[in-house]
Design an enzyme around this catalytic site. Structure first.
Site, PDB file in Angstrom:
ATOM      1  N   SER A 249      27.839  34.581  94.561  1.00 49.92           N
ATOM      2  CA  SER A 249      28.932  35.549  94.550  1.00 49.92           C
ATOM      3  C   SER A 249      28.659  36.615  95.579  1.00 49.92           C
ATOM      4  O   SER A 249      27.570  36.723  96.126  1.00 49.92           O
ATOM      5  CB  SER A 249      29.056  36.179  93.178  1.00 49.92           C
ATOM      6  OG  SER A 249      27.997  37.090  92.989  1.00 49.92           O
ATOM      7  N   LYS A 250      29.666  37.407  95.813  1.00 47.28           N
ATOM      8  CA  LYS A 250      29.583  38.490  96.773  1.00 47.28           C
ATOM      9  C   LYS A 250      28.368  39.376  96.453  1.00 47.28           C
ATOM     10  O   LYS A 250      27.709  39.883  97.345  1.00 47.28           O
ATOM     11  CB  LYS A 250      30.886  39.303  96.692  1.00 47.28           C
ATOM     12  CG  LYS A 250      30.976  40.470  97.639  1.00 47.28           C
ATOM     13  CD  LYS A 250      31.488  40.072  99.004  1.00 47.28           C
ATOM     14  CE  LYS A 250      31.566  41.294  99.909  1.00 47.28           C
ATOM     15  NZ  LYS A 250      31.216  41.002 101.275  1.00 47.28           N
ATOM     16  N   ARG A 251      28.094  39.501  95.170  1.00 50.31           N
ATOM     17  CA  ARG A 251      26.991  40.370  94.760  1.00 50.31           C
ATOM     18  C   ARG A 251      25.653  39.952  95.352  1.00 50.31           C
ATOM     19  O   ARG A 251      24.776  40.764  95.572  1.00 50.31           O
ATOM     20  CB  ARG A 251      26.875  40.380  93.235  1.00 50.31           C
ATOM     21  CG  ARG A 251      27.525  41.574  92.625  1.00 50.31           C
ATOM     22  CD  ARG A 251      27.100  41.796  91.216  1.00 50.31           C
ATOM     23  NE  ARG A 251      27.357  40.637  90.374  1.00 50.31           N
ATOM     24  CZ  ARG A 251      26.659  40.366  89.298  1.00 50.31           C
ATOM     25  NH1 ARG A 251      25.658  41.144  88.962  1.00 50.31           N
ATOM     26  NH2 ARG A 251      26.948  39.318  88.564  1.00 50.31           N
ATOM     27  N   TYR A 252      25.483  38.656  95.539  1.00 51.54           N
ATOM     28  CA  TYR A 252      24.214  38.204  96.099  1.00 51.54           C
ATOM     29  C   TYR A 252      24.265  38.097  97.610  1.00 51.54           C
ATOM     30  O   TYR A 252      23.367  37.562  98.236  1.00 51.54           O
ATOM     31  CB  TYR A 252      23.806  36.879  95.446  1.00 51.54           C
ATOM     32  CG  TYR A 252      23.578  37.056  93.979  1.00 51.54           C
ATOM     33  CD1 TYR A 252      22.533  37.859  93.539  1.00 51.54           C
ATOM     34  CD2 TYR A 252      24.420  36.485  93.054  1.00 51.54           C
ATOM     35  CE1 TYR A 252      22.341  38.066  92.187  1.00 51.54           C
ATOM     36  CE2 TYR A 252      24.225  36.687  91.695  1.00 51.54           C
ATOM     37  CZ  TYR A 252      23.182  37.477  91.266  1.00 51.54           C
ATOM     38  OH  TYR A 252      22.988  37.688  89.939  1.00 51.54           O
ATOM     39  N   GLY A 253      25.368  38.576  98.178  1.00 49.01           N
ATOM     40  CA  GLY A 253      25.447  38.695  99.628  1.00 49.01           C
ATOM     41  C   GLY A 253      25.693  37.391 100.357  1.00 49.01           C
ATOM     42  O   GLY A 253      25.403  36.307  99.858  1.00 49.01           O
TER      43      GLY A 253
END
Ligand code: GLU
Length: 481
Positions: A249-253
């Site tokens: 996800s975006k959270r993990y870049g």
């Protein structure tokens, strides 16, 4: 067989997540494989998530990815508008029709009343309170301008089932589903309703999308049934994971197409890699053109278990694509990286390109591979010690001294000539070629890995700089024996 029509229905969030792009690719491949039509629809009913310019990101991504839609906001073939916010009236009309048919009902419940139905964790189903309102009462409250929503009317008994092309038979007891909102108080539809109406009106017969919709699909089917519409076929796609536990996800870049492009990946390589995230062709071929994917794409090869995003593998694949670039094509991508390196403006970029094409996985690795050309100074001479090649500091020093003896006399300073000269020299000295090439390469680059061997590096550095570095290294070794 009827014409296959698939769609990609992204919400304009401003970036293209790898998972969405894979959904898009599969929908495109499925349509094209069957000479069908691939539709682009923009799902922007969630106005809170609206991002300026986000639709352009969608267009530019598809273009770079080599995925061409047949219909969409910019190509109306009679099924438009293809942007949901422009279809508000359509949804309301169909919602009213669904109310007539008994598949939905008006609900006037206040927030306060709804809150009483939930426990402290916000859990609790809507109790169908407004389903029992008489037609007259509904008319009266609507005429009085009372705020309302329209909810789906899900039967309290029975089960809803369907066969998913990837996940197989799915069945959900109706009592486990809730009468969810189809039209919100602002008159906008929810995803739940808009996707059904749009897919029907746009004649989408294969719905290909993320697995998060797998268990909501029975609800959507109940609407198709209530309308008397034919249900589409469904293909839900398993999630792409960062590792066994975490979703990508975006959270993990770095999970977005644009981020990978910025990192120095080629669009074709990204597309090729993500095609294999959840699908394996029967041939087990890995590097594939779009045409090859079209020919080989099949639903049997789609896995329902999650796939792990392996960036090392995508790097490798990207390197395979880079190997096939011509010097000019390579330079088109690599020049900004050359310009951003310490080598900027110095050295012949074409010569660098020739050396780097077989040795580059992603373009952003370039500066680090060539900075040694400009950076040279004290280093740890233990680097010369190499058991496998049977090289000690003593042997290295001896080899380097020999180089210092013969290289100043060389007039034809080219890779080919130097290679031949050093090969012969090793023979005369009765040592292995590696025992002269490796020390020389280290001595003139001070780098453990370089884009080429000793003589290629010498050629690149030029005679004068090579000899200067050689002298420096001999002195350094002598000081540190
Ligand atoms: N707009 C939805 C999303 O971005 C699309 C879901 C679908 O394909 O039906 O998740």
């Amino acid at each position: 067989m009827e014409t296959v029509r698939t769609r990609f229905a992204p919400s304009p969030t401003g970036f293209m997540h790898i998972g969405n792009l894979r959904t898009c690719l599969y929908a495109y491949l499925w349509a094209k494989k069957h000479n069908g039509t691939f539709v682009l629809r923009i799902e922007d009913t969630d106005q809170e998530r609206y991002v300026e310019g986000a639709v352009d990101v969608i267009y530019s991504t598809l273009k770079k990815a080599g995925i061409e839609h047949d219909e969409g906001p910019d190509k109306d073939k009679g099924y438009g508008p293809y942007i949901q916010s422009e279809r508000k009236d359509i949804y309301l009309k169909y919602a009213k029709e669904l109310v007539e048919k008994g598949g939905a009902y008006y609900c006037f419940c206040t927030k306060e009343r709804l809150a009483t139905l939930k426990d402290e964790n916000g859990i609790g189903k809507y109790d169908k309170h407004c389903l029992s309102l008489s037609k007259e009462e509904v008319e009266r409250r609507l005429a009085a301008g009372e705020p309302y929503v329209i909810r789906q009317n899900i039967p309290e008994e029975g089960i809803s089932e369907y066969d998913d092309m990837v996940f197989g038979h799915i069945s959900v007891p109706n009592k486990d589903m809730e009468d969810e909102i189809l039209i919100k108080t602002d008159g906008m539809p929810t995803y739940n309703f808009a996707n059904v109406v749009d897919d029907h009106l746009m004649k989408i017969n294969y719905v290909i999308r993320g697995v998060e919709y797998l268990s909501s699909t029975p609800k959507y089917n109940l609407m198709y049934d209530a309308f008397g519409w034919e249900r589409p076929h469904y293909m839900h796609l398993s999630p792409i994971m960062k590792d066994a536990q975490r979703k990508l996800s975006k959270r993990y870049g770095d999970a977005n197409f644009e981020d990978f492009i910025a990192k120095g990946y080629l669009a074709e390589a990204i597309v090729n890699y993500i095609a294999l995230l959840g699908w394996a062709p029967k041939s087990n071929q890995e590097k594939m053109t779009m045409q090859e994917m079209l020919e080989q794409f099949d639903v049997d090869g789609i896995s329902h278990s999650p796939s792990i995003f392996d960036e090392a593998k995508m790097r490798w694949l990207n390197g395979e694509y880079i190997k096939e670039l011509s010097i000019d094509e390579f330079l088109k991508y690599a020049t900004p990286y050359f310009d951003a390196s310490k080598v900027a403006g110095k050295y012949d970029y074409r010569k660098l390109a020739e050396l780097l094409i077989p040795r580059t996985e992603i373009f952003s690795d370039i500066p680090e591979k060539i900075n040694f050309l400009e950076e040279f100074g004290e280093y740890d001479v233990e680097m010369f010690e190499n058991k496998k090649m049977k090289i000690t500091k003593e042997i290295a020093l001896m080899a380097l001294k020999k180089c210092e003896e013969i290289l100043p006399k060389v007039e034809n300073w080219t890779n080919d000539y130097l290679k031949e000269l050093l090969t012969n020299t090793a023979q005369e000295m009765q040592i292995k070629t590696g025992q002269i090439f490796l020390p020389l390469r280290l001595a003139i680059t001070a780098a453990a890995s370089t884009p080429g061997g000793a003589t290629e590096m010498a050629d690149l550095l030029g005679k004068e700089e090579t000899l200067r570095r050689l002298r420096f290294s001999i002195e350094l070794l002598e000081k540190n024996m």
